[in-house]
Design a protein around this motif. Sequence first.
Motif, short mmCIF file in Angstrom:
data_model
loop_
_atom_site.label_atom_id
_atom_site.label_comp_id
_atom_site.label_asym_id
_atom_site.label_seq_id
_atom_site.Cartn_x
_atom_site.Cartn_y
_atom_site.Cartn_z
N ALA A 1 75.12 67.19 53.62
CA ALA A 1 74.41 66.37 52.63
C ALA A 1 75.10 66.47 51.28
N LYS A 2 75.55 67.69 50.95
CA LYS A 2 76.28 67.89 49.69
C LYS A 2 77.67 67.26 49.77
N GLY A 3 78.30 67.37 50.92
CA GLY A 3 79.66 66.90 51.06
C GLY A 3 79.80 65.39 51.19
N LEU A 4 78.79 64.74 51.74
CA LEU A 4 78.90 63.30 52.02
C LEU A 4 78.11 62.42 51.07
N GLY A 5 77.30 63.04 50.21
CA GLY A 5 76.58 62.25 49.23
C GLY A 5 77.52 61.77 48.12
N PRO A 6 77.19 60.73 47.36
CA PRO A 6 75.91 60.01 47.44
C PRO A 6 75.89 58.87 48.46
N GLU A 7 77.03 58.58 49.09
CA GLU A 7 77.06 57.41 49.98
C GLU A 7 76.24 57.60 51.25
N ILE A 8 76.26 58.83 51.79
CA ILE A 8 75.60 59.08 53.08
C ILE A 8 74.53 60.15 52.91
N ARG A 9 73.33 59.86 53.41
CA ARG A 9 72.26 60.86 53.45
C ARG A 9 72.33 61.59 54.79
N VAL A 10 72.12 62.89 54.77
CA VAL A 10 72.14 63.69 56.00
C VAL A 10 70.88 64.54 56.05
N ASN A 11 70.05 64.31 57.05
CA ASN A 11 68.81 65.07 57.23
C ASN A 11 68.67 65.49 58.69
N ALA A 12 67.63 66.22 58.97
CA ALA A 12 67.38 66.67 60.35
C ALA A 12 65.88 66.74 60.60
N ILE A 13 65.52 66.76 61.86
CA ILE A 13 64.15 67.08 62.26
C ILE A 13 64.22 68.31 63.15
N ALA A 14 63.14 69.06 63.19
CA ALA A 14 63.06 70.25 64.05
C ALA A 14 61.85 70.10 64.96
N PRO A 15 62.04 69.57 66.15
CA PRO A 15 60.92 69.42 67.09
C PRO A 15 60.42 70.76 67.60
N GLY A 16 59.11 70.80 67.90
CA GLY A 16 58.53 71.92 68.60
C GLY A 16 58.46 71.58 70.08
N TRP A 17 57.32 71.86 70.69
CA TRP A 17 57.13 71.54 72.11
C TRP A 17 57.22 70.03 72.33
N VAL A 18 57.91 69.66 73.40
CA VAL A 18 58.09 68.25 73.73
C VAL A 18 57.73 68.03 75.20
N THR A 19 56.97 66.99 75.46
CA THR A 19 56.68 66.61 76.84
C THR A 19 57.29 65.23 77.09
N GLY A 20 57.22 64.78 78.34
CA GLY A 20 57.73 63.45 78.67
C GLY A 20 59.24 63.35 78.60
N THR A 21 59.94 64.44 78.90
CA THR A 21 61.40 64.43 78.88
C THR A 21 61.92 65.21 80.08
N ASN A 22 63.16 64.94 80.47
CA ASN A 22 63.75 65.64 81.62
C ASN A 22 64.72 66.72 81.16
#
Length: 253
Positions: A177-198
């Motif tokens: 995020a620091k290296g690619l800004g301001p042109e590119i935003r870089v974020n993440a999500i952190a999922p917990g338990w997930v169902t409906g997937t293989n």
Amino acid sequence: MTANLAGRRALVTGAASGIGYATAEMLARCGATVALNDLATNPALEPAVQKLTSQGLKVIAAPGNVGDPDDVIRMMNAAVNAIGGLDYLINNAATPGTRLSIPPADMDIQGEVFWDKLLDVNLLGPYRCIRAAKKYLKLSGGAVVNVASTAAFGGGGSSTAYATTKAGLVLMTRELAKGLGPEIRVNAIAPGWVTGTNWDCSWAPEEAAAAAKALPLGRVGEPGDFAEVILFLCASGGYITGQTIIVDGGLLA
């Protein structure tokens, strides 16, 4: 959740099923043209693409291995050329490397080969994809969303190696995020338990039921729950970068 993404272009890795597929579908339903990446050997990739195209959605298959540096470059260039550019990159592809959860004390199973595989796919894979997509995302002022895990914040998950790769992905998100800004935003999500997937490392039904009872929201997350947050970070959140949003139904609370 919805947005007007007409004219936008996205690439989702690990998109043949689970969170990746739900994200690709949500982006496409909002009007984006989406490239679905997964291993060329994954029999679920083509059916996933056909299912979405049969509904009139603009998607293509982008087979490739994020664990192979050369194949990432080939896949990225081919996909971007096919969809006419790139606005959003979602790094979802990952592997647990095991079908059964490995206790932290078992260091023998988590040997060099095991670590190499998880680092190659879960940590270096997203880095390779971002590096290959950088020139395209700079042109569009685009966004990257990495899919980490709550294991990054407290261990657990399928193994120590897995948790460590996801912790590294959280830090990489901040660094890029620091290296690619301001042109590119870089974020993440952190999922917990997930169902409906293989997911390769599956949880027993009784484990999922027990987890649901313990969560403040009273249920295990479904792929669409996580896709919504990814959509937000792509289509909105214009002043958010370097962040990891925990999406866990209150698990870490």
